[in-house]
Design an enzyme around this catalytic site. Structure first.
Site, mmCIF file in Angstrom:
data_model
loop_
_atom_site.group_PDB
_atom_site.id
_atom_site.type_symbol
_atom_site.label_atom_id
_atom_site.label_comp_id
_atom_site.label_asym_id
_atom_site.label_seq_id
_atom_site.Cartn_x
_atom_site.Cartn_y
_atom_site.Cartn_z
ATOM 1 N N LYS A 150 3.474 3.579 -16.554
ATOM 2 C CA LYS A 150 3.871 2.918 -16.149
ATOM 3 C C LYS A 150 4.981 2.431 -16.550
ATOM 4 O O LYS A 150 5.431 2.399 -15.454
ATOM 5 C CB LYS A 150 3.405 0.868 -16.908
ATOM 6 C CG LYS A 150 2.560 0.332 -16.910
ATOM 7 C CD LYS A 150 1.334 -0.328 -15.522
ATOM 8 C CE LYS A 150 1.181 0.320 -14.563
ATOM 9 N NZ LYS A 150 0.109 0.952 -14.651
ATOM 10 N N ARG A 165 0.739 -1.287 0.079
ATOM 11 C CA ARG A 165 -0.041 0.160 -0.224
ATOM 12 C C ARG A 165 1.075 1.186 -0.485
ATOM 13 O O ARG A 165 0.291 2.730 -0.303
ATOM 14 C CB ARG A 165 -0.686 -0.694 1.410
ATOM 15 C CG ARG A 165 -1.669 -1.079 1.047
ATOM 16 C CD ARG A 165 -2.320 -0.708 2.299
ATOM 17 N NE ARG A 165 -3.129 0.035 2.575
ATOM 18 C CZ ARG A 165 -4.770 0.169 2.781
ATOM 19 N NH1 ARG A 165 -5.094 -0.759 1.567
ATOM 20 N NH2 ARG A 165 -5.554 1.295 2.898
HETATM 21 C C1 AGP Z 1 -2.026 2.704 -11.660
HETATM 22 O O1 AGP Z 1 -0.574 2.387 -12.447
HETATM 23 C C2 AGP Z 1 -0.777 3.805 -10.744
HETATM 24 N N1 AGP Z 1 -1.021 3.182 -9.331
HETATM 25 C C3 AGP Z 1 -2.479 4.517 -10.462
HETATM 26 O O2 AGP Z 1 -2.694 5.494 -11.190
HETATM 27 C C4 AGP Z 1 -3.356 4.088 -9.985
HETATM 28 O O3 AGP Z 1 -4.916 3.282 -11.528
HETATM 29 C C5 AGP Z 1 -4.682 4.462 -9.206
HETATM 30 O O4 AGP Z 1 -4.385 4.959 -8.129
HETATM 31 C C6 AGP Z 1 -5.867 4.746 -9.395
HETATM 32 O O5 AGP Z 1 -6.839 3.428 -7.957
HETATM 33 P P1 AGP Z 1 -7.283 2.480 -8.137
HETATM 34 O O6 AGP Z 1 -7.434 2.115 -9.580
HETATM 35 O O7 AGP Z 1 -7.350 1.642 -6.414
HETATM 36 O O8 AGP Z 1 -8.826 3.339 -8.045
#
Ligand code: AGP
Length: 594
Positions: free
Chosen positions: A476, A28
């Protein structure tokens, strides 16, 4: 965002159980951690709570110096109020060291509360808003029972918060949530509280996801549920987690991200079958709506953009999309006939939760494609749909994105009345994905990594459905390898970004065999003419490509193998640069603050 793990039961190695729980929450994102326990044998009979807190990652740390205990909790902190210091790490103790507290969220009125507490001689050690909570409970405890003290303190907080408190003389954990997620795990003669269900899997699959304003009183044999505002008791509806332990463990992989990338071909096939009924349902809901708006953040936002192309091309159906953090600024047009479809892996992204709250205030109905059962988005949606990708622990989202795309392709075909055609396409796409997660393909990527690893900028272009692919590819690369990468609509190059292309600048070009093929090659030539190093991702080689990465042509689903190539390229770039792809700096898996 922060991780929470609490234990109460018969086992006397509570500190160790808690630390293991925190390790399963590391994905997390955090910058300090701590564990607090109530010693079982207290020679001084002074009932002091014992705490160990450290900054940095848990790594090989242990809690051997903590005493035997059957009750305690731990926290991984992602700093908001107050710097990354040992003093600011949770758990926090009151002045008597008989109350401990861990907290997720932001107590917006902590300043005024702290002033009052300091004036009544409470001694603060940290700079955090969280520490205010434990001293406020201490203050109430002078006149109230422990449960009442926690309840009264919590009701004074402004903002979205979740907390767990424990008292040295009371064999119970008390947890309250309003915003940040909490889930109770039911064991046999023992119980758990965590910030997400994946951490509970080694212990139990029987869980209860707390709702906003839920307060639970957890002992080793009992869990009582109340509404923290009214104090009224509530019935607990347990749920059974569908995940198994292995799905949330690393197994033989070096990183969760690589494991999750490799799971994708199998996941696509699963969805091609298991996703049919939900695709039909969601298609029916979209068909009835007067205006459909897809919202998501980051990778999920790119899935929303992809949806706009997929629904148009496959079902000739218009849908809008918006970035979650922007949607609330331009949704005043929504009516009670509108449909908002929120896409989210965690179901706890604050920007999305705020958006759907604003949308609901205008009467819109909410559908969601979400990966976590019982998450806030799942519970707040009128029509929740699980994407069924299993726990995604790499901060960089991979399989959740591919799963969303698979569901969206199936839904678009269902909207067209040809869902079985969509299912067949996904099965073909799964095979296309399998060709990418092979050693032979990885060798191709590792060779390219050697060529571009020192680049300061990388550009990715695409048109049509490859435009969101280029945005996702760039995300990415930048979020785990820390190389600046920019995804562009290929047609936009000549309107400015082309000025940035210099000799040797890596330029990734998506060139699917659709109506965009020629135009994308033109974009590649524009970049090549300025010295760019052209990396072509396409079913067909072309002389303009300095480096060619083949993908199978799977029509509108070509975005899936195309993005999988970028996922692996980003992963191996990151490894080459010596960074941790699962825990990129400054980022968290679930952004539960605005
Ligand atoms: C994705 O690689 C990122 N870590 C980030 O953009 C993520 O997709 C975004 O924070 C949304 O998260 P969620 O899908 O849990 O809502």
């Amino acid at each position: 965002m922060c991780g929470i793990f609490g234990y109460i039961g018969k086992k006397e190695n509570a500190a160790e159980i808690i630390l293991e729980g925190l390790k399963r929450l590391e994905y997390r994102g955090y910058d300090s951690w701590g564990v607090a326990v109530v010693p079982t044998e207290d020679p001084n009979k002074n009932n002091k709570i014992v705490v160990k807190k450290r900054i940095g990652k848990i790594g090989d740390a242990n809690v051997d110096e903590l005493p035997t205990a059957t009750i305690g909790f731990g926290h991984t902190r992602w700093a908001t109020h107050g710097g990354v210091t040992q003093k600011n790490a949770h758990p926090h103790l009151d002045c008597t060291k008989t109350i401990a507290l861990i907290h997720n969220g932001i107590i917006e009125n902590y300043d005024s509360l702290k002033k009052d507490l300091v004036s009544t001689s409470h001694r603060f050690i940290s700079e955090t808003d969280s520490e205010v909570a434990v001293h406020l409970i201490e203050e109430y405890l002078k006149k109230e029972a422990f449960e009442k003290s926690v309840q009264k303190a919590f009701l004074e907080f402004h903002g979205l918060n979740a907390l767990i408190a424990l008292h040295a003389r009371e064999k119970k954990l008390i947890a309250v949530r309003n915003g940040s997620p909490l889930v109770v795990g039911f064991g046999n003669g023992e119980n758990y509280i965590a910030s997400d269900a994946a951490a509970l899997l080694p212990h139990t699959k029987d869980v209860y996801f707390l709702e906003d304003n839920d307060m639970v009183v957890v002992s080793d044999t009992d869990v009582e549920l109340y509404n923290v505002v009214t104090g009224k008791k509530k019935r607990i509806t347990k749920q059974k987690l569908a995940w198994d332990v292995s799905s949330s463990e690393l197994g033989a992989y070096p990183h969760f991200m690589l494991k999750e990338i490799h799971e994708q071909p199998g996941l696509i096939v699963d969805i091609s079958i298991s996703g049919i009924s939900s695709a039909k349902k969601l298609a029916g809901i979209i068909k009835k709506a007067y205006g459909t708006y897809f919202v998501g953040c980051g990778t999920a936002a790119y899935a929303c953009i992809a949806a706009s192309y997929l629904f148009s091309k496959i079902a000739k159906h218009h849908i809008n999309w918006a970035v979650g953090s922007e949607f609330s600024y331009h949704l005043d047009f929504l009516t009670n006939k509108s449909l908002v479809v929120a896409l989210s892996q965690s179901g706890e992204t604050m920007d999305i939760l705020e958006s759907i709250k604003a949308a609901k205030q205008r009467g819109a109905r909410i559908a969601s494609l979400v990966n976590v059962l019982g998450s806030t988005l799942y519970r707040e949606s009128d029509y929740p749909f699980l994407i069924g990708a299993g726990p995604e622990k790499g901060v960089a989202s991979t399989k959740a994105f591919i799963a969303k795309l698979s569901h969206l392709i199936l839904t678009a075909y269902a909207l067209k009345g040809a869902v079985s055609k969509g299912s067949l396409l996904l099965k073909k796409t799964s095979k296309a994905g399998k060709q990418i997660v092979t050693n032979e393909y990885v060798l191709k990527l590792k060779k390219l990594v050697q060529r571009i690893k020192n680049a300061s900028d990388i550009y990715v272009i695409g048109r049509g459905i490859s435009y969101p692919a280029s945005l996702e590819a760039a995300l990415k690369i930048k979020e785990i390898s820390y190389i600046h990468a920019e995804g562009l609509a290929a047609g936009e190059l000549k309107h400015g970004p082309l000025a940035l292309v210099e000799k040797g600048t890596p330029c990734i070009v998506y060139a699917p065999l659709d109506e965009t093929f020629g135009a994308n090659l033109a974009g590649a030539m524009e970049m090549r003419a300025r010295g760019g190093y052209i990396i072509g991702i396409s079913p067909k080689p072309h002389e303009v490509f300095d480096y060619y990465l083949p993908i199978e042509d799977v029509g509108e689903a070509s975005i899936i193998p195309g993005v999988m190539v970028a996922q692996l390229l980003a992963y191996y770039l990151t490894i080459e640069k010596g960074y941790d792809p699962d825990k990129p700096r400054n980022l968290a898996k679930s952004v539960t603050v605005k």
